[in-house]
Each structure stands twice: as structure tokens, then as C-alpha cells.
Enzyme design. Structure first.
Site, PDB file in Angstrom:
ATOM      1  NE  ARG A  23      -1.508  -1.494   3.666  1.00  0.00           N
ATOM      2  CZ  ARG A  23      -1.686  -1.363   4.971  1.00  0.00           C
ATOM      3  NH1 ARG A  23      -2.841  -0.963   5.447  1.00  0.00           N
ATOM      4  NH2 ARG A  23      -0.710  -1.645   5.819  1.00  0.00           N
ATOM      5  CD  GLU A  28       5.134   6.560  16.559  1.00  0.00           C
ATOM      6  OE1 GLU A  28       6.204   6.860  17.148  1.00  0.00           O
ATOM      7  OE2 GLU A  28       4.213   5.958  17.111  1.00  0.00           O
ATOM      8  CD  GLN A  46       7.025  29.770  14.884  1.00  0.00           C
ATOM      9  OE1 GLN A  46       7.015  30.473  15.886  1.00  0.00           O
ATOM     10  NE2 GLN A  46       7.573  30.155  13.757  1.00  0.00           N
ATOM     11  CG  ASP A  47       5.123  22.032  13.708  1.00  0.00           C
ATOM     12  OD1 ASP A  47       5.921  22.097  14.657  1.00  0.00           O
ATOM     13  OD2 ASP A  47       4.444  21.018  13.470  1.00  0.00           O
ATOM     14  NE  ARG A  58      13.094  28.628   1.128  1.00  0.00           N
ATOM     15  CZ  ARG A  58      12.210  29.612   0.977  1.00  0.00           C
ATOM     16  NH1 ARG A  58      12.233  30.657   1.762  1.00  0.00           N
ATOM     17  NH2 ARG A  58      11.284  29.527   0.032  1.00  0.00           N
ATOM     18  CG  HIS A  61      18.120  32.222   7.699  1.00  0.00           C
ATOM     19  ND1 HIS A  61      17.096  31.712   6.946  1.00  0.00           N
ATOM     20  CD2 HIS A  61      18.777  33.085   6.896  1.00  0.00           C
ATOM     21  CE1 HIS A  61      17.123  32.253   5.745  1.00  0.00           C
ATOM     22  NE2 HIS A  61      18.136  33.084   5.682  1.00  0.00           N
ATOM     23  CE  LYS A  71      15.442  27.467  12.781  1.00  0.00           C
ATOM     24  NZ  LYS A  71      15.981  28.130  11.584  1.00  0.00           N
ATOM     25  CG  HIS A 118      18.662  25.388   9.496  1.00  0.00           C
ATOM     26  ND1 HIS A 118      17.481  25.753   8.883  1.00  0.00           N
ATOM     27  CD2 HIS A 118      18.902  24.110   9.118  1.00  0.00           C
ATOM     28  CE1 HIS A 118      17.019  24.724   8.185  1.00  0.00           C
ATOM     29  NE2 HIS A 118      17.865  23.719   8.298  1.00  0.00           N
ATOM     30  CE1 TYR A 131      12.064  26.612  10.841  1.00  0.00           C
ATOM     31  CE2 TYR A 131      11.807  25.946   8.549  1.00  0.00           C
ATOM     32  CZ  TYR A 131      11.928  26.941   9.512  1.00  0.00           C
ATOM     33  OH  TYR A 131      11.904  28.259   9.125  1.00  0.00           O
ATOM     34  CD  GLU A 142      15.303  37.481   9.774  1.00  0.00           C
ATOM     35  OE1 GLU A 142      15.811  37.649   8.650  1.00  0.00           O
ATOM     36  OE2 GLU A 142      14.089  37.635  10.009  1.00  0.00           O
ATOM     37  CE  LYS A 168      15.355  39.806   5.804  1.00  0.00           C
ATOM     38  NZ  LYS A 168      14.392  39.459   6.869  1.00  0.00           N
ATOM     39  CG  ASP A 169      19.428  34.491   2.935  1.00  0.00           C
ATOM     40  OD1 ASP A 169      19.438  35.040   4.055  1.00  0.00           O
ATOM     41  OD2 ASP A 169      18.793  33.448   2.694  1.00  0.00           O
TER      42      ASP A 169
END
Length: 175
Positions: A23, A28, A46-47, A58, A61, A71, A118, A131, A142, A168-169
Site C-alpha cells: 500500500r 511516526e 511552532q511548526d 535558504r 539563519h 529546530k 541553519h 521544521y 533574526e 536579504k541573504d
């Protein structure tokens, strides 16, 4: 879940037990009980989720103390190179990084404790990246480093001309 140590103390690769049959598969993706046994005292609040196209980079940070975040990262669909850079003052691995390929196929996750920068690069056509954070986002805290900082020498597995960075990066300082 298997918690695998990396070359940097506290940084862990998390491999879930995947059950496959005709299937499809089941696993988990998170168990508080198993996470507590391996990394006690972490409470996620927070997710976050991002969808990115091939070549996107990305990061790198982080949030400055007292708003530093741990994270637990995973790539739900596609492939990314996930990078964690140790910023912990006095750490034996300060300025070193670990890079791990996370994908929808390998189901690996990376636990990145507070005190790390990260970032990730997208190696597939698109990548759905999620994350969990153990602290809320605070825009005033930040910060980050340029992902192509020469002193780091990170191979993002994307040719530089093909990299897609945020405005920004692009202007962040080198490490």
C-alpha cells in the site's frame, strides 16, 4: 526512532522506523516520548513549512539570544542539503558545520539545537521542507551569515550561477 550522533556534539540525525508494504509506507515522524529520551527538556512551540524550487539556498539563519531556536528539520517531498553551523561560543566545533541530505525518500530528520545557524539548498525540482521550533520567531532577533562565506567553504551542491538567494541573504555578512 534512531538518534545518530554527528561530528558535532548535540547535533543529531533522526531516522524513523519506516514500515512499508504494497500500500505504501507508514512512520511516526515525531514522538515526544522518544525525543525526550534522546534530547530531554525540549518543547516545540511552532511548526514551519516552505516550498522551494531547485537551486534555492535558504540560510544561514539564526536568532540571537535570548530568542535562539532549536529546530527539528525534515524534507517531506523532494531533496535538500540541510546544513547546521555551530555558533556556540567556546564549543570545540565552533565554526564547523554538518551537511546532511534529507529527502522524501530517506525520511531522515536533523535535530539542530539552539546556538546553530541553519540553511538548506534544494537539489530536486521542488522541495517541501518542514521544521519544528522550540522557541517562537522574533523578527528583532533574526540574523544570519552569507551562505557562500569563503571561510566556511560549504558545498551546497548547486552551481553558484544557478543559486537562488533572497535579497536579504545576498547581502548578509561573511562568517
Amino acid at each position: 526512532m534512531e538518534f545518530i550522533k554527528t561530528d558535532i556534539d548535540g547535533l543529531l540525525i533522526v531516522r524513523p522506523r519506516v514500515f512499508e508494504d504494497a500500500r505504501g509506507y507508514f512512520f511516526e515522524s515525531f514522538s515526544q516520548r522518544e525525543f525526550d529520551a534522546a534530547v530531554p527538556g525540549v518543547r516545540f512551540v511552532q511548526d514551519n513549512e516552505s516550498l522551494s524550487v531547485r537551486g534555492t539556498v535558504r540560510g544561514l539563519h539564526f536568532q540571537m539570544a535570548p530568542y535562539s531556536q532549536g529546530k527539528l528539520t525534515r524534507c517531506v517531498r523532494g531533496r535538500v542539503l540541510d546544513v547546521a553551523l555551530d555558533l556556540r561560543e567556546g564549543s570545540a566545533s565552533y565554526g564547523k558545520y554538518v551537511a546532511v541530505e534529507l529527502s522524501g525518500e530517506n525520511h531522515l530528520q536533523l535535530w539542530i539545537p539552539a546556538g546553530f545557524a541553519h540553511g538548506f539548498s534544494v537539489l530536486s525540482e521542488t522541495a517541501l521542507f518542514q521544521y519544528k521550533c522550540d522557541a517562537f520567531y522574533h523578527p528583532e532577533a533574526e540574523d544570519g551569515y552569507h551562505p557562500l562565506s569563503p571561510s566556511l567553504g560549504i558545498d551546497w551542491q548547486i552551481p553558484v550561477p544557478d543559486m537562488i538567494l533572497s535579497d536579504k541573504d545576498r547581502v548578509r555578512r561573511n562568517f
